[in-house]
Design an enzyme around this catalytic site. Structure first.
Site, mmCIF file in Angstrom:
data_model
loop_
_atom_site.group_PDB
_atom_site.id
_atom_site.type_symbol
_atom_site.label_atom_id
_atom_site.label_comp_id
_atom_site.label_asym_id
_atom_site.label_seq_id
_atom_site.Cartn_x
_atom_site.Cartn_y
_atom_site.Cartn_z
ATOM 1 N N CYS A 23 0.809 -1.221 0.000
ATOM 2 C CA CYS A 23 0.000 0.000 0.000
ATOM 3 C C CYS A 23 0.841 1.269 0.000
ATOM 4 O O CYS A 23 1.953 1.298 0.524
ATOM 5 C CB CYS A 23 -0.870 0.033 1.250
ATOM 6 S SG CYS A 23 -1.780 -1.471 1.529
ATOM 7 N N ARG B 214 4.617 0.583 -6.206
ATOM 8 C CA ARG B 214 4.623 -0.274 -5.020
ATOM 9 C C ARG B 214 3.668 -1.459 -5.175
ATOM 10 O O ARG B 214 3.761 -2.417 -4.416
ATOM 11 C CB ARG B 214 4.218 0.534 -3.791
ATOM 12 C CG ARG B 214 5.201 1.641 -3.462
ATOM 13 C CD ARG B 214 4.647 2.560 -2.407
ATOM 14 N NE ARG B 214 4.514 1.934 -1.118
ATOM 15 C CZ ARG B 214 5.482 1.771 -0.237
ATOM 16 N NH1 ARG B 214 6.690 2.210 -0.530
ATOM 17 N NH2 ARG B 214 5.276 1.186 0.915
ATOM 18 N N TRP C 157 -2.967 -2.611 -1.497
ATOM 19 C CA TRP C 157 -2.548 -3.936 -1.957
ATOM 20 C C TRP C 157 -3.209 -4.905 -0.986
ATOM 21 O O TRP C 157 -2.837 -4.973 0.188
ATOM 22 C CB TRP C 157 -1.035 -4.028 -1.902
ATOM 23 C CG TRP C 157 -0.461 -5.253 -2.542
ATOM 24 C CD1 TRP C 157 -0.190 -5.435 -3.861
ATOM 25 C CD2 TRP C 157 -0.052 -6.464 -1.887
ATOM 26 N NE1 TRP C 157 0.361 -6.680 -4.061
ATOM 27 C CE2 TRP C 157 0.447 -7.335 -2.870
ATOM 28 C CE3 TRP C 157 -0.079 -6.901 -0.564
ATOM 29 C CZ2 TRP C 157 0.930 -8.602 -2.581
ATOM 30 C CZ3 TRP C 157 0.392 -8.175 -0.271
ATOM 31 C CH2 TRP C 157 0.899 -9.009 -1.287
ATOM 32 N N ASN D 297 -1.191 1.185 5.886
ATOM 33 C CA ASN D 297 -0.308 0.233 5.211
ATOM 34 C C ASN D 297 0.256 -0.676 6.294
ATOM 35 O O ASN D 297 0.875 -0.188 7.242
ATOM 36 C CB ASN D 297 0.820 0.994 4.503
ATOM 37 C CG ASN D 297 1.908 0.070 3.978
ATOM 38 O OD1 ASN D 297 1.692 -1.130 3.819
ATOM 39 N ND2 ASN D 297 3.086 0.616 3.721
ATOM 40 N N GLY D 298 0.038 -1.977 6.166
ATOM 41 C CA GLY D 298 0.538 -2.913 7.171
ATOM 42 C C GLY D 298 -0.537 -3.934 7.500
ATOM 43 O O GLY D 298 -1.512 -4.080 6.758
ATOM 44 N N GLU E 84 17.953 -16.015 -10.867
ATOM 45 C CA GLU E 84 17.517 -14.647 -11.111
ATOM 46 C C GLU E 84 16.910 -14.514 -12.519
ATOM 47 O O GLU E 84 15.893 -13.842 -12.694
ATOM 48 C CB GLU E 84 18.701 -13.679 -10.917
ATOM 49 C CG GLU E 84 18.380 -12.226 -11.152
ATOM 50 C CD GLU E 84 17.311 -11.630 -10.230
ATOM 51 O OE1 GLU E 84 16.899 -12.295 -9.256
ATOM 52 O OE2 GLU E 84 16.880 -10.501 -10.506
ATOM 53 N N LYS F 58 13.122 -13.231 -13.171
ATOM 54 C CA LYS F 58 12.823 -12.065 -14.021
ATOM 55 C C LYS F 58 11.747 -12.428 -15.038
ATOM 56 O O LYS F 58 10.814 -11.678 -15.259
ATOM 57 C CB LYS F 58 14.074 -11.567 -14.768
ATOM 58 C CG LYS F 58 15.059 -10.778 -13.950
ATOM 59 C CD LYS F 58 14.644 -9.372 -13.616
ATOM 60 C CE LYS F 58 13.934 -9.223 -12.320
ATOM 61 N NZ LYS F 58 14.562 -9.426 -11.066
ATOM 62 N N GLU G 289 8.120 -13.324 -13.219
ATOM 63 C CA GLU G 289 7.381 -12.303 -12.473
ATOM 64 C C GLU G 289 6.754 -11.247 -13.374
ATOM 65 O O GLU G 289 5.731 -10.673 -13.025
ATOM 66 C CB GLU G 289 8.260 -11.641 -11.404
ATOM 67 C CG GLU G 289 9.403 -10.815 -11.929
ATOM 68 C CD GLU G 289 10.255 -10.208 -10.819
ATOM 69 O OE1 GLU G 289 9.746 -9.934 -9.722
ATOM 70 O OE2 GLU G 289 11.457 -9.990 -11.067
ATOM 71 N N HIS H 157 17.153 -35.655 -12.076
ATOM 72 C CA HIS H 157 16.596 -36.340 -10.911
ATOM 73 C C HIS H 157 15.090 -36.123 -10.821
ATOM 74 O O HIS H 157 14.528 -36.137 -9.730
ATOM 75 C CB HIS H 157 17.316 -35.891 -9.637
ATOM 76 C CG HIS H 157 18.760 -36.281 -9.642
ATOM 77 N ND1 HIS H 157 19.177 -37.565 -9.383
ATOM 78 C CD2 HIS H 157 19.875 -35.576 -9.946
ATOM 79 C CE1 HIS H 157 20.496 -37.626 -9.494
ATOM 80 N NE2 HIS H 157 20.943 -36.431 -9.847
ATOM 81 N N LYS I 73 6.376 -3.637 -4.790
ATOM 82 C CA LYS I 73 7.794 -3.312 -4.833
ATOM 83 C C LYS I 73 8.440 -3.485 -3.473
ATOM 84 O O LYS I 73 9.570 -3.928 -3.355
ATOM 85 C CB LYS I 73 7.952 -1.868 -5.313
ATOM 86 C CG LYS I 73 9.393 -1.381 -5.392
ATOM 87 C CD LYS I 73 10.143 -2.094 -6.503
ATOM 88 C CE LYS I 73 11.593 -1.683 -6.614
ATOM 89 N NZ LYS I 73 12.358 -2.655 -7.409
HETATM 90 C C1 F6R Z 1 12.250 -9.345 -7.912
HETATM 91 C C2 F6R Z 1 12.278 -8.470 -6.750
HETATM 92 C C3 F6R Z 1 12.032 -9.070 -5.422
HETATM 93 C C4 F6R Z 1 12.890 -8.385 -4.354
HETATM 94 C C5 F6R Z 1 12.484 -8.889 -2.957
HETATM 95 C C6 F6R Z 1 13.318 -8.241 -1.877
HETATM 96 O O1 F6R Z 1 12.492 -8.642 -9.090
HETATM 97 O O2 F6R Z 1 12.455 -7.288 -6.871
HETATM 98 O O3 F6R Z 1 12.250 -10.445 -5.411
HETATM 99 O O4 F6R Z 1 14.229 -8.633 -4.608
HETATM 100 O O5 F6R Z 1 11.137 -8.605 -2.727
HETATM 101 O O6 F6R Z 1 13.130 -6.868 -1.856
HETATM 102 P P1 F6R Z 1 14.156 -5.911 -1.151
HETATM 103 O O7 F6R Z 1 15.448 -5.995 -1.893
HETATM 104 O O8 F6R Z 1 13.531 -4.553 -1.231
HETATM 105 O O9 F6R Z 1 14.313 -6.393 0.262
#
Ligand code: F6R
Length: 608
Positions: free
Chosen positions: A2, A27, A75, A101-102, A481, A485, A488, A504, A603
Site C-alpha cells: 500500500c 509499489r 494492496w 499500510n501494514g 535470477e 525475471k 514475475e 533427478h 515493490k
Molecule cells: C524481484 C524483486 C524481489 C525483491 C524482494 C526483496 O524482481 O524485486 O524479489 O528482490 O522482494 O526486496 P528488497 O530488496 O527490497 O528487500
C-alpha cells in the site's frame, strides 16, 4: 504494498494527493481512495482498480475540494480488492477517516470487542478496526486517541488520519511500515516514499517506530507513544528529480536496465582507492575481519539470489563458510549463530518485513548486522549496525534490475576485501580482479547495446508455457535470477535448476520445443553443463546458451548462443544477467503485460 499520501496546506489537496499516489503506483496496488475535508465534512471517494478510475471519479480531484486530505493505494491483504474494502475507512459518524499500510495482527479480538460495544463494520479489512478504535478512544483529543490505539494494536502500520473536528490538522503514525513527512512553504506532506512528494519538497523527516506526527499547514510536531514531544531534524534528499521519472523510456524497467553501467560505477568507484578496497562504513577492523568464522547472508527474492552468488566468492576468495537463507525462513527456524558469525542482510527497499525481522532476530542473539541497502534512511538502514549503501538511486519498476546489479558489486567488494585481509587472496589476483571490476560498466553497456537481437529471440517465446534455466555454481545463482525475471513480469512458468539436478526428476517435463536457457560461464564446470545441455537437447529442448566469448564448443549443444565479454569467473553474474533481464523484459512486452507493475506484486514487501 500500500501507498499513503497526505497533504495539508494552502492548495487544493486532492490533485496533490492524486499526483503523489501516481508516484507510488510502482509499489503495487489493486484499489485506491481519498478522504478530503471539504469545510463541512470528510468526503471519501474510493474504488477498486487503477488510479485512473479514481482520477475519473473525482475529475482529477476537482470534485473533492478542500485543503486537507489523505489518499491511499491498497494492496489487498484482508478482504478482496473491492470498492468497499478500499481505503480510506470511516468511523460510523464519518468524522474520522484512516488509511493504513501494514497488518493489524489482533484485529479479530479487537473487532469482536468493538462489535460487542455496538460498532458496525462494513468491510472485511483489518483497517476498519482502526477507524472504530480511534472513535472509541476519541474524547476530543486526537493525539490521545491515537496513542491509546497504538497501545492496543499489534502488528505493523503506517497510518494517515483526519478528524472532522480538527480540520486544521492531519496525523501520521508509524510502526514497522514505511512513512515519511515533508514540508515546504505552502504545506506539509505525508508519504510512504520520497518520490510521492519530491516535486514539492526535498526536506523530509523519517518517522521512527511508534511515533506520531501532527501536521498543520505551516508546521509539524512529533510525539512518542506517551504523547511527549520529540525533537526531529530534517534530511535533505539530494536525488535528481528526473531519477524517479521515465525519461523517454517505454518502461521504468528498461530505463533501470540501462542505468546499470552507472549504478555499478557509483557503487564501485568510491570504494576503490589507491588500488585497494576501502569500505569505511564497514565498521570492522582487520583483526575483526580475520576473526570471522562464518557468514550468514539473509534476504528475499532477487536480493537472496545475490547472496547465493556471494557465497561462492566469500568461500572461494576469503575461505569463509557462508550460509545463505531466505529471510522468511531464517526468522522462524531458530538459527544457530555461533561466536564469530557475521550477519549480512541485503535489501533494495530496506523495508522488507522478513529481512527486517531477521536483522532484529540476529541482533537479539547478540550479533552485529551489516545491511547492504539501497534506500537511504529506510528501516533496515537505520537499524543495522553498519550500512553499506548500493548507490542505485530510486528503483521504480517492481522487478529489480539495477539494485540487483549494485548489490552484486557491494558483495564482490566485501568478499575481495575479506580475502585480502585474511591473506587468502593473492596480491596479484586481487589486482587483476580490481581491473576486471572496473571493466564491468563498459561490458554491461556492450551487452545492453545488443538488445535488438535479444528482442527478436524473445518474440519467438511469447507463447511459451514453461521455461527452464540451468547452470552450475554461480551459473545456478544466475539461473535463479533469470528465471525470476521472466516469470514475475511475463507470467510464464519458469524454474531454475542446478544443471546436474535436472535429471533427478524435472527432465521428464522437457518436451519438443521446451526452451531451456543454459548458463555456462564457469570454466571449471563448462564441460559438465555442456553434457546437461546435450541431455535436454536429446529430449527435444530448444537450448539457449549464455557463455563466455571463445567458448564456441557450446554451439554443438545449443540452438542459440549469447556470448559474454571476458571477466573474472566470480563476476560473470554481472554480465550474464543482462541478456536474461532483456529476455524477460521483451517476452513480457511482447505479451502486452504491465511490465513495471506486474499483477499481484508489490515493490516493497512490508508485510510478512
Ligand atoms: C524481484 C524483486 C524481489 C525483491 C524482494 C526483496 O524482481 O524485486 O524479489 O528482490 O522482494 O526486496 P528488497 O530488496 O527490497 O528487500
Amino acid at each position: 504494498m500500500c501507498g499513503i499520501v497526505g497533504y495539508i496546506g494552502k492548495h487544493e489537496a486532492a490533485p496533490i494527493i492524486l499526483e503523489g499516489l501516481s508516484k507510488l503506483e510502482y509499489r503495487g496496488y489493486d484499489s485506491t481512495g481519498m478522504a478530503i475535508f471539504d469545510g463541512e465534512k470528510i468526503r471519501i471517494k474510493k474504488s477498486a482498480g487503477r488510479l485512473k478510475v479514481l482520477e475519473e471519479l473525482t475529475h482529477g480531484g476537482a470534485t473533492m475540494p478542500g485543503v486537507a486530505g489523505i489518499g491511499h493505494t491498497r494492496w489487498a491483504t484482508h478482504g478482496v480488492p473491492s470498492d468497499v474494502n478500499a481505503h480510506p475507512h470511516y468511523n460510523e459518524e464519518e468524522t474520522i477517516a484512516v488509511v493504513h499500510n501494514g497488518i493489524i495482527e489482533n484485529y479479530i479480538p479487537l473487532r469482536e470487542k468493538l462489535m460487542s460495544k455496538g460498532y458496525k463494520f462494513t468491510s472485511d479489512t483489518d483497517t476498519e478496526v482502526l477507524a472504530h478504535l480511534i472513535d472509541y478512544y476519541y474524547k476530543g483529543n486526537p493525539l490521545e486517541a491515537i496513542t491509546k490505539v497504538m497501545h492496543r494494536v499489534q502488528g505493523s502500520y503506517a497510518l494517515g488520519i483526519i478528524f472532522a473536528e480538527h480540520p486544521d490538522q492531519i496525523f501520521a503514525v508509524r510502526k514497522d511500515s514505511p512513512l515519511i513527512v515533508g514540508q515546504n512553504e505552502d504545506g506539509c506532506f505525508i508519504a510512504s516514499d520520497v518520490p510521492a512528494i519530491l516535486k514539492y519538497t526535498r526536506k523530509v523527516y523519517f518517522i521512527e517506530n511508534q511515533e506520531v506526527v501532527r501536521l498543520r499547514a505551516d508546521h509539524m510536531h512529533f510525539y512518542n507513544v506517551d504523547e511527549e514531544e520529540l525533537p526531529k531534524e530534517p534530511v535533505t534528499i539530494d536525488w535528481d528529480a528526473d531519477a524517479a521519472e521515465k525519461g523517454g523510456y517505454e518502461h521504468f524497467m528498461l530505463k533501470e536496465m540501462y542505468e546499470q553501467p552507472k549504478t555499478v560505477t557509483d557503487t564501485l568507484m568510491p570504494r576503490i582507492k589507491d588500488n585497494d578496497i576501502v569500505i569505511e562504513e564497514l565498521g570492522m577492523s582487520d583483526e575483526e575481519i580475520r576473526a570471522i568464522r562464518k557468514i550468514f547472508i539473509v534476504a528475499c527474492g532477487s536480493a537472496y539470489h545475490t547472496g547465493v552468488t556471494a557465497k561462492y566468492i566469500f568461500e572461494g576468495a576469503a575461505r569463509i563458510p557462508v550460509e545463505v537463507d531466505v529471510a522468511s525462513e531464517f526468522r522462524y527456524r531458530k538459527p544457530i549463530l555461533e561466536e564469530g558469525t557475521m550477519v549480512i542482510v541485503i535489501s533494495q527497499s530496506g523495508e522488507t518485513a522478513d529481512t527486517l525481522a531477521a536483522l532484529r532476530e540476529s541482533q537479539k542473539l547478540g550479533h552485529k548486522v551489516l545491511g547492504i541497502v539501497n534506500v537511504v534512511g529506510s528501516s533496515i538502514a537505520r537499524e543495522a549496525d553498519n550500512v553499506m549503501y548500493t548507490w542505485a538511486g530510486p528503483e521504480i519498476a517492481v522487478a529489480t534490475t539495477k539494485a540487483y546489479s549494485a548489490q552484486l558489486i557491494a558483495l564482490y567488494l566485501l568478499a575481495m576485501k575479506f580475502g585480502k585481509v585474511r591473506g587468502t587472496l593473492a596480491e596479484a589476483e586481487f589486482g587483476s580482479m580490481l581491473e576486471d571490476l572496473k571493466r564491468l560498466p563498459g561490458q554491461i553497456e556492450r551487452l545492453l547495446a545488443n538488445k535488438e537481437r535479444i528482442q527478436r529471440f524473445a518474440n519467438r517465446y511469447i507463447g511459451a508455457k514453461d521455461v527452464f534455466f540451468i547452470g552450475r555454481g554461480i551459473d545456478y545463482a544466475i539461473s535463479m535470477e533469470g528465471s525470476l525475471k521472466l516469470k514475475e513480469i511475463s507470467y510464464i512458468h519458469s524454474e531454475a535448476y542446478a544443471a546436474g539436478e535436472l535429471k533427478h526428476g524435472t527432465i521428464s517435463l522437457i518436451e519438443e520445443g521446451t526452451l531451456v536457457a543454459a548458463v555456462a560461464t564457469q570454466d571449471s564446470l563448462f564441460q559438465k553443463t555442456l553434457s546437461n545441455m546435450v541431455e535436454v537437447k536429446a529430449r527435444g529442448a530448444f537450448v539457449l546458451a549464455v557463455t563466455n566469448e571463445g567458448n564456441t564448443d557450446i554451439e554443438k549443444a545449443a540452438d542459440y548462443c549469447i556470448y559474454l565479454p571476458k571477466t573474472n569467473q566470480w563476476f560473470t553474474n554481472s554480465l550474464a544477467i543482462i541478456p536474461l533481464q532483456l529476455f524477460g523484459y521483451y517476452v513480457a512486452v511482447g505479451k502486452g503485460c504491465d511490465v513495471d507493475k506486474p499483477r499481484n506484486l508489490a515493490k516493497s514487501v512490508t508485510v510478512e
